[in-house]
Design an enzyme around this catalytic site. Structure first.
Site: not given
Ligand code: TRP
Ligand code: ZN
Length: 882
Positions: A269-271, A304
C-alpha cells in the site's frame, strides 16, 4: 450481520462533497486492550456544492463514539445522529472545528482494514474505506486534507512510531510511554493515511535526487528479518532514478519509509511517505526467495513508489476512477521491469496473466469496464480488469501517440492536476491536448467491458502481387452491456517472406519498397477493415498483433506449418513465443477426448528439440518458450471445458515431449548447471529456469537420472530457486519416498520463516500428486497454518482452487464443497479475503453442466449463509444472476 441487499453506488450519482476538510489533527493513544483516537478537523462548506444547507456527514464503521465537540463545545446527544454507518450533524456554521473521540480494538480486528495488529505491531490499511474504521470522517478520495498525527504508546513494546510525512516532535510520557508527532505537508485523501507502531529495526540508505536533495530511505522490519532488506532497498533506488529519467518525477518528502507486515490483505500500500508491505512482497534473501519472488519484489516496490505521483500527488475523484492510478501505475511498473530485465520476457508474462486471468474475468459474471459504472463493495473492484487491462489501455495510448507525445501528455497531466482528485477522462484529455490526437472513440476502452475478438482472414492475388488482410472486430455481451460499438484498436503487424525475411509493407501500389516499414501499427476503428499490401509475389505469413499491441483475442486459421515457421523466424520475440503457444494449444486441444495412443504432432517435438539444442538463442526467451500453456489457459480457451480431459491431454503431451527429448533435457540440465556464483542477471535467471524445467520434465516420466539429479540439487542448492525447483520436481513425481523426505527436510530447515513456509504450502497445494483433498485438509490442520493470516490461506486454499485444477474440479464436487466451506468460515473473520477466494466458483456457467451445477450448488450454499458480508453478497449474487 446482513439480512438485506447492500446498496449499489453509481457513478452517475456522483456529487461533490458538501463539506471540505483543510486540516486533520490526530492523536492516537495505543494500548494493549484498545486504542483511543482524538481527531480534530477544520471543516468548511464546499462552495461548489449545490446543497448549501447540507448536514455534515461523516463515515464510520464499528466505532465506539466517546465524544463529539463543535468549536470545542461538547455536543449533546440530540444535536447529532449516529446511524450504523454515519455520524450526521444537522446544523453547523460555514466554518468550524469538529472534534471526535473514538475507541476501537485493533487487537480484535481480523478484517485487516483500518487499524489492526499483526505479530504484535500496530499497523493500518485505509484503502479503500478503512479510515472510517478508525474515526468518523468524510472517507472519500475527493476530500483532501493536511494531516498532523501524534502517536502515544508504550515505549518498551512500541519503540518505533511512524506515520506520514516528517517527524516533528518526540518525547517521553508518564508510565513508560512515549510519543512522536508526524506532519505531512501534502494534502491527501484519507485512504493514504498510514500508521505503524511496534518493535522494529530499520535498514537505512540515502538517495540523491536529480535536483540534489538527499532522501533518507528506511525499511522497517522485525529484528529477525534485518538481513532481508537489501534487495528492496536497491529496487527502490532503481525505481526512484527511473521515474526521474523516464517521467521527470522526483520524490517530494525528505524521508521515504517501507514497513513489512505479515498479515496483509493485498500486496502493498502506497501510503504517503510510509508504504506498508505484505512481508512476502518485500523481504528476500538468496536462501529464502526464488528468482520469481525477487522480480516480484522489485516490481511491487517500484509500483508503490510510482504511486507517489500517479495516485498520491494526483489522485482519484471517486472509486470508479480507480484505474486512473492503478492502470497507469501498473503500466509504469511494467515498463520499469522491462527496462531492468528482458522486455520480451516481461511482455510474455504480462500477456500470459492477461490472457489467462483477465480474459476469464471479462467473460465471467463479474465482468466490468476499466471504469465501472456501479458497485456494491469497492474492495471487490481491485481486479485484473482495473489493474492489468487498465495498464494495457494506457499502453495503447503510448503506442498510438509514440514515446515523445506520450511523455508530453504525462507531463501535462501531472502539471495540470497536481494536488487534485481527478477522473480517467482528465487523463485522456491531457493526452489529447498534448498530442493533438482525437481519442474520443478510444475512450470506449474505459466504458465497454468484454474482450474484443478480432476475426482475421487473408487472401493473396499472385498476378497483381497483392495480399489482402481483413480484420473484423466483435465485442461480446457482458452483464448489463450489449450491442457494443467498435473500439479503436492499435494492431501491430509484420509480414514474412518464404525464407523468414521481413517484407516491406506497402499499402499503396506506387510506393517504394526501399523506404517502406517492415512493421506497422494499423489502427482499427470500424467493425471491419480490409488492408492491401502490394509488391508481394508470393503469399506472406502474417505476424499478427505483435508485442500483444492490444488486449484482444485474435482468431486466424493458422496452419501448424505457419506456426512452426513463425516460432523460428518471427523477428518479434513475443510473437515467436506466441506461435509456440498456439501450436502447443492446438496439439493439446486435438488430444482432448481423443483415443488413447493418438499420434502427437511430430513438428511440436522437433520445435522443442531445436529450442533445447540452440544455445545461440536468447536463453530467457527459450526458457519461456519451453513452458507449455497452463491448464488455466487451456480451460479459458475452451467452451464447456472438461477439466479432467484437458489435464490428461496436457499430461500426455508433456510425457511425450519428455520421453522423446530425454537426452536433450539431460544435456540442457548439465549445460545450464555449470558452477557459477549466484547472480540475479537475466542470463543466470534463464539458466536456472532452463535447468529446473528440464528437471521437472524428466521427473514427469519418472526418469531415474532425473530423480538423482533432483535429489542432489535439493541437497546442494545454494539458493531458493534451485532448492524449490528440485522440491517441486520431486513433489510432482511418483517418487513418493523422495517426495516426503524432501518435504520433511525442507520444513525442518525453514519452519521459522513464514515466507518459506508459505512456499512449502503452495508447492503441495498445487500438486496433482501431493495436493488431493485429504492432503489439503491435512495442511489446514498443520501447526504452521493460521486462519488469521491471508498469505497462509492463499497458499493452501487459494492455490488449490486456482492452480490444482484437476483436483479442484473433481467430478464428485468435493473440491467445490471444500471451497464453499472455507469461504463461509472466512467470511466472518475477513470478508475481503473470502470474496476473493470464491472467484473460481463464480465461473460455473462456463463449465459442462455436470460440473457447473455442482459449482452452482456450492455458491447457493454460500448465498444462504447467515450474516453474509457485503463483499461476499455482491460476488455471490452477481454470479448466480440474482
Ligand atoms: N493501492 C494498493 C496497490 O495496488 C492496493 C491495496 C493495498 C488495497 N491494500 C489494499 C486495496 C486493501 C484494497 C484493500 O498498490
Ligand atoms: Zn497500486
Amino acid at each position: 450481520m446482513r439480512t438485506t441487499q447492500p446498496k449499489t453506488i453509481r457513478l452517475s450519482e456522483y456529487t461533490v462533497p458538501a463539506h471540505l476538510v483543510d486540516t486533520v489533527d490526530l492523536r492516537f493513544e495505543l494500548f494493549d486492550d484498545g486504542a483511543r483516537i482524538h481527531s480534530t478537523l477544520s471543516v468548511r462548506r464546499n462552495p461548489e456544492s449545490a446543497d448549501a444547507a447540507a448536514p455534515v456527514t461523516l463515515d464510520g464503521d464499528s466505532l465506539k463514539l466517546e465524544r463529539v465537540a463543535l468549536n470545542g463545545e461538547d455536543l449533546a446527544a440530540e444535536n447529532y445522529e449516529e446511524t450504523g454507518e454515519q455520524l450526521v450533524i444537522a446544523s453547523v456554521p460555514d466554518r468550524f472545528e469538529l472534534t471526535v473521540v473514538t475507541w476501537i480494538e485493533p487487537q480484535n480486528n481480523t478484517r485487516l482494514e483500518g487499524l489492526y495488529k499483526s505479530s504484535g505491531m500496530f499497523c493500518t490499511q485505509c484503502e479503500a474505506e478503512g479510515f472510517r474504521c478508525i474515526t468518523y470522517f468524510p472517507d472519500r478520495p475527493d476530500v483532501m486534507a493536511r494531516y498532523r498525527t501524534r502517536i502515544e504508546a508504550d515505549k518498551a513494546s512500541c519503540p518505533v512510531l511512524l506515520s506520514n510525512g516528517n517527524a516533528v516532535e518526540r518525547g517521553d510520557l508518564e508510565n513508560g510511554r512515549h510519543f512522536v508527532t508526524w506532519e505531512d505537508p501534502f494534502p491527501k485523501p484519507s485512504y493514504l493515511f498510514g500508521l505503524v507502531a511496534g518493535d522494529l529495526v530499520e535498514q537505512r540508505d540515502t538517495f540523491t535526487t536529480g535536483s540534489g536533495r538527499d532522501i533518507d530511505l528506511r525499511i522497517y522490519v522485525e529484528p529477525r528479518n534485518a538481513e532481508k532488506c537489501d534487495h528492496a532497498l536497491a529496487s527502490l533506488k532503481r525505481a526512484m532514478r527511473w521515474d526521474e529519467e523516464n517521467y521527470g518525477r522526483e520524490y517530494d518528502l525528505d524521508i521515504f519509509m517501507i514497513v513489512a507486515v505479515d498479515d496483509f490483505n493485498m500486496g502493498a500500500m502506497e501510503n504517503k511517505g510510509l508504504n506498508i508491505f505484505n512481508s512476502s512482497c518485500v523481504l528476500a534473501s538468496q536462501d529464502t526467495a526464488t528468482d520469481l519472488a525477487f522480480e516480484r519484489i522489485e516490481s511491487i516496490v517500484a509500483h508503490e513508489y510510482f504511486h507517489n505521483w500517479s495516485g498520491n500527488r494526483v489522485t482519484c475523484r471517486d472509486w470508479f476512477q480507480l484505474s486512473l492510478k492503478e492502470g497507469f501505475t501498473v503500466f509504469r511498473d511494467s515498463t520499469f521491469s522491462a527496462d531492468m530485465g528482458s522486455p520480451t520476457v516481461k511482455r510474455i508474462e504480462d500477456a500470459t496473466l492477461l490472457r489467462t486471468a483477465q480474459f476469464a474475468e471479462d467473460a465471467g459474471p463479474m465482468a466490468h469496464p476499466v471504469r465501472p459504472a456501479a458497485y456494491m463493495e469497492i474492495s471487490n473492484f481491485y481486479t485484473l480488469t482495473i489493474y492489468e487491462k487498465g495498464a494495457e489501455v494506457v499502453r495503447m495510448i503510448h503506442t498510438l501517440l509514440g514515446p515523445e507525445l506520450f511523455r508530453k501528455g504525462s507531463d501535462l497531466y501531472f502539471e495540470r492536476h497536481d494536488g487534485q482528485a481527478v477522473t480517467t477522462d482528465d487523463f485522456v484529455k491531457a493526452m489529447e491536448d498534448a498530442s493533438g490526437r482525437d481519442l474520443s472513440q478510444f475512450r470506449l476502452w474505459y466504458e465497454q467491458a468484454g474482450t474484443p475478438e478480432l476475426m482475421v482472414s487473408d487472401s493473396h492475388d499472385p498476378e497483381q502481387g497483392i495480399y489482402r488482410l481483413t480484420i473484423e472486430q466483435r465485442i461480446p455481451d457482458t452483464p448489463g452491456q450489449t450491442d457494443k460499438k467498435p473500439q479503436h484498436i492499435p494492431f501491430a503487424l509484420g509480414l514474412l517472406g518464404p525464407d523468414g525475411e521481413a517484407l516491406p509493407l506497402m499499402q499503396d501500389g506506387s510506393a517504394d519498397a526501399e523506404g517502406a516499414p517492415v512493421e506497422q501499427v494499423l489502427e482499427l476503428t470500424e467493425a471491419r477493415h480490409t488492408f492491401e499490401f502490394h509488391g508481394l509475389p508470393s503469399k506472406p505469413v502474417p505476424s499478427l498483433l505483435r508485442h500483444f499491441s492490444a488486449p484482444v483475442r485474435v482468431i486466424y486459421p493458422w496452419s501448424r506449418d505457419q506456426l512452426v515457421f513463425l516460432m523460428s523466424h518471427d523477428p518479434d520475440g513475443f510473437n515467436r513465443w506466441d506461435a509456440g503457444q498456439r501450436l502447443a494449444v492446438d496439439v493439446i486441444q486435438s488430444l482432448v477426448g481423443a483415443a488413447e495412443g493418438a499420434e502427437i504432432e511430430p513438428r511440436l517435438v522437433e520445435a522443442y528439440r531445436a529450442l533445447l539444442g540452440d544455445s545461440t538463442l536468447d536463453q530467457a526467451l527459450v526458457a519461456k518458450m519451453l513452458q507449455l500453456p497452463s491448464e488455466a489457459y487451456l480451460i479459458e480457451l475452451a467452451d464447456s471445458p472438461d477439466v479432467a480431459a484437458i489435464h490428461h491431454a496436457r499430461e500426455q503431451v508433456l510425457q511425450h515431449l519428455a520421453t522423446s527429448l530425454r537426452e536433450e533435457l539431460i544435456a540442457c540440465y548439465h549445460r545450464n548447471s555449470e558452477a557459477g556464483k549466484y547472480e540475479l542477471t537475466p542470463e543466470s535467471i534463464a539458466r536456472r529456469s532452463l535447468r529446473n524445467t528440464a528437471l521437472s520434465w524428466l521427473l514427469v516420466i519418472n526418469d531415474e537420472t532425473g530423480r538423482d539429479l533432483a535429489v542432489q540439487q535439493f541437497r546442494d542448492a545454494d539458493n531458493m530457486t534451485d532448492r524449490m525447483g528440485a522440491l517441486r520436481a520431486l513433489v510432482n513425481s511418483d517418487y513418493a519416498a523422495e517426495r516426503s523426505a524432501a518435504l520433511e527436510e525442507f520444513y525442518k530447515h525453514f519452519q521459522d520463516d513464514p515466507q518459506v513456509v508459505e512456499q512449502w504450502f503452495s508447492v503441495q497445494a498445487s500438486s496433482d500428486r501431493a495436493g488431493q483433498l485429504p492432503q489439503i485438509n491435512a495442511l489446514l490442520e498443520h501447526s504452521a497454518f493460521d486462519w488469521k493470516n491471508p498469505n497462509k490461506i492463499r497458499s493452501v486454499v487459494g492455490v488449490f482452487a486456482g492452480q490444482n485444477l484437476a483436483a479442484f474440479h473433481n467430478p464428485d464436487g468435493s473440491g467445490y464443497a471444500f471451497l464453499a466451506d472455507q469461504v463461509c468460515r472466512l467470511d466472518d473473520s475477513n470478508p475481503q479475503i473470502a470474496a476473493r477466494l470464491v472467484t473460481p466458483l463464480t465461473r460455473w456457467k462456463k463449465f459442462a453442466p455436470a460440473y457447473g451445477s455442482l459449482m452452482r450448488e456450492s455458491l447457493e450454499r454460500i448465498r444462504d449463509k447467515s450474516g453474509l458480508s457485503a463483499d461476499l453478497y455482491e460476488v455471490v449474487h452477481k454470479s448466480l444472476g440474482s
